[in-house]
Design a protein around this motif. Structure first.
Motif, PDB file in Angstrom:
ATOM      1  N   ILE A  60       0.873  -1.168   0.000  1.00  0.00           N
ATOM      2  CA  ILE A  60       0.000   0.000   0.000  1.00  0.00           C
ATOM      3  C   ILE A  60       0.911   1.219   0.000  1.00  0.00           C
ATOM      4  CG2 ILE A  60      -1.770   1.268   1.247  1.00  0.00           C
ATOM      5  CD1 ILE A  60      -2.564  -1.400   2.542  1.00  0.00           C
ATOM      6  N   VAL A  62       1.552   5.093   0.189  1.00  0.00           N
ATOM      7  CA  VAL A  62       0.956   6.337   0.666  1.00  0.00           C
ATOM      8  C   VAL A  62       1.907   7.469   0.292  1.00  0.00           C
ATOM      9  CG1 VAL A  62       0.131   7.630   2.653  1.00  0.00           C
ATOM     10  CG2 VAL A  62      -0.156   5.159   2.585  1.00  0.00           C
ATOM     11  N   TYR A  70      -2.598  13.716   1.023  1.00  0.00           N
ATOM     12  CA  TYR A  70      -2.289  12.288   0.981  1.00  0.00           C
ATOM     13  C   TYR A  70      -2.899  11.639  -0.256  1.00  0.00           C
ATOM     14  CZ  TYR A  70      -1.375  13.172   5.905  1.00  0.00           C
ATOM     15  OH  TYR A  70      -0.896  13.687   7.076  1.00  0.00           O
ATOM     16  N   VAL A  72      -3.402   7.540  -1.483  1.00  0.00           N
ATOM     17  CA  VAL A  72      -3.242   6.130  -1.136  1.00  0.00           C
ATOM     18  C   VAL A  72      -3.502   5.309  -2.390  1.00  0.00           C
ATOM     19  CG1 VAL A  72      -4.086   4.247   0.303  1.00  0.00           C
ATOM     20  CG2 VAL A  72      -3.974   6.557   1.228  1.00  0.00           C
ATOM     21  N   ASN A  73      -2.464   4.609  -2.842  1.00  0.00           N
ATOM     22  CA  ASN A  73      -2.545   3.795  -4.070  1.00  0.00           C
ATOM     23  C   ASN A  73      -3.172   4.577  -5.231  1.00  0.00           C
ATOM     24  OD1 ASN A  73      -1.312   1.675  -2.829  1.00  0.00           O
ATOM     25  ND2 ASN A  73      -3.124   0.400  -2.666  1.00  0.00           N
ATOM     26  N   VAL A  77      -6.882  11.249  -0.960  1.00  0.00           N
ATOM     27  CA  VAL A  77      -7.712  11.222   0.244  1.00  0.00           C
ATOM     28  C   VAL A  77      -8.359  12.594   0.361  1.00  0.00           C
ATOM     29  CG1 VAL A  77      -7.680  10.926   2.756  1.00  0.00           C
ATOM     30  CG2 VAL A  77      -6.179   9.543   1.320  1.00  0.00           C
ATOM     31  N   LEU A  85      -7.602   9.227   6.754  1.00  0.00           N
ATOM     32  CA  LEU A  85      -6.508   8.434   6.212  1.00  0.00           C
ATOM     33  C   LEU A  85      -6.577   6.996   6.720  1.00  0.00           C
ATOM     34  CD1 LEU A  85      -3.986   8.421   4.451  1.00  0.00           C
ATOM     35  CD2 LEU A  85      -2.676   9.190   6.429  1.00  0.00           C
ATOM     36  N   GLU A  88      -9.286   5.170   4.864  1.00  0.00           N
ATOM     37  CA  GLU A  88      -8.844   4.826   3.511  1.00  0.00           C
ATOM     38  C   GLU A  88      -7.881   3.638   3.534  1.00  0.00           C
ATOM     39  OE1 GLU A  88      -8.844   4.878  -0.506  1.00  0.00           O
ATOM     40  OE2 GLU A  88     -10.071   6.182   0.749  1.00  0.00           O
ATOM     41  N   LEU A  89      -6.964   3.625   4.498  1.00  0.00           N
ATOM     42  CA  LEU A  89      -6.041   2.494   4.624  1.00  0.00           C
ATOM     43  C   LEU A  89      -6.792   1.213   4.963  1.00  0.00           C
ATOM     44  CD1 LEU A  89      -3.025   4.127   6.504  1.00  0.00           C
ATOM     45  CD2 LEU A  89      -3.086   3.327   4.147  1.00  0.00           C
ATOM     46  N   VAL A 101       2.862  -1.075   4.263  1.00  0.00           N
ATOM     47  CA  VAL A 101       2.578   0.324   3.951  1.00  0.00           C
ATOM     48  C   VAL A 101       3.904   0.995   3.603  1.00  0.00           C
ATOM     49  CG1 VAL A 101       1.688   2.513   4.822  1.00  0.00           C
ATOM     50  CG2 VAL A 101       0.602   0.372   5.503  1.00  0.00           C
ATOM     51  N   VAL A 117       0.573   9.614   8.959  1.00  0.00           N
ATOM     52  CA  VAL A 117       0.487   8.366   8.192  1.00  0.00           C
ATOM     53  C   VAL A 117       0.809   7.181   9.092  1.00  0.00           C
ATOM     54  CG1 VAL A 117       1.466   7.046   6.270  1.00  0.00           C
ATOM     55  CG2 VAL A 117       1.032   9.492   6.013  1.00  0.00           C
TER      56      VAL A 117
END
Length: 139
Positions: A60, A62, A70, A72-73, A77, A85, A88-89, A101, A117
Motif C-alpha cells: 500500500i 501512501v 495524501y 493512497v494507491n 484522500v 486516512l 482509507e487504509l 505500507v 500516516v
C-alpha cells in the motif's frame, strides 16, 4: 700522579633505534599478512523461485505531498485528518494478507504529515511500515 681508582662508566642503552626497528617489522608483517576466513558453519542459501513472487505481501503506497495532502494507491484522500486516512487504509487493506505500507513523502513535507500516516496505519491495524527514498543523483 693521580692513583685514584677510576669509576667504570655504565653502559647506556638507547632504546629508540630498537623501537624504530620493531615498528618497521610490525608494519611489514601487517602489510604482508593475508587473512584467511574460516567458516564454522556450512550454510546452504535459499534460491529464488518465480512462482513464489506471487505470494509476496500486498503493498500500500501512501504519498505525502509537500503541502500535507495524501494519496493512497493513486487515489487522493479527501481530507488531511488521521481518521480519514485510517479509513482509507482500512478500505485498501481489506482482505490483504499482512500488507506493507510504503510511505513516500516529499522531502519538504511536514514531519507531522508523516507521523499522521504512521498513526493512521496503526489505527488501521497495519503493523508493517517502510519508507521510500531515492538515491541522490550527485554529479
Amino acid at each position: 700522579m693521580n692513583f685514584r681508582k677510576g669509576r667504570p662508566e655504565e653502559p647506556e642503552i638507547n632504546l629508540i633505534p630498537f623501537i624504530d626497528i620493531l615498528l618497521v617489522v610490525l608494519i611489514f608483517l601487517m602489510a604482508s599478512t593475508t587473512y584467511s576466513k574460516f567458516t564454522e558453519l556450512q550454510v546452504t542459501l535459499p534460491t529464488a523461485d518465480a512462482e513464489k513472487l506471487r505470494d509476496r505481501p500486498r503493498e500500500i503506497v501512501v504519498l505525502v505531498s509537500a503541502d500535507g495532502r495524501y494519496v493512497v494507491n493513486r487515489k487522493p484522500v479527501e481530507g488531511r485528518s488521521v481518521e480519514l486516512l485510517a479509513a482509507e487504509l482500512n478500505a485498501v487493506s481489506e482482505g490483504a494478507k499482512d500488507p506493507v505500507v510504503i510511505v513516500s513523502a516529499d522531502a519538504t513535507a511536514a514531519h507531522q504529515s508523516v507521523v499522521n500516516v504512521m498513526d493512521a496505519a496503526r489505527r488501521a491495524g497495519l503493523a508493517r511500515l517502510t519508507f521510500a527514498t531515492q538515491t541522490s543523483g550527485g554529479g
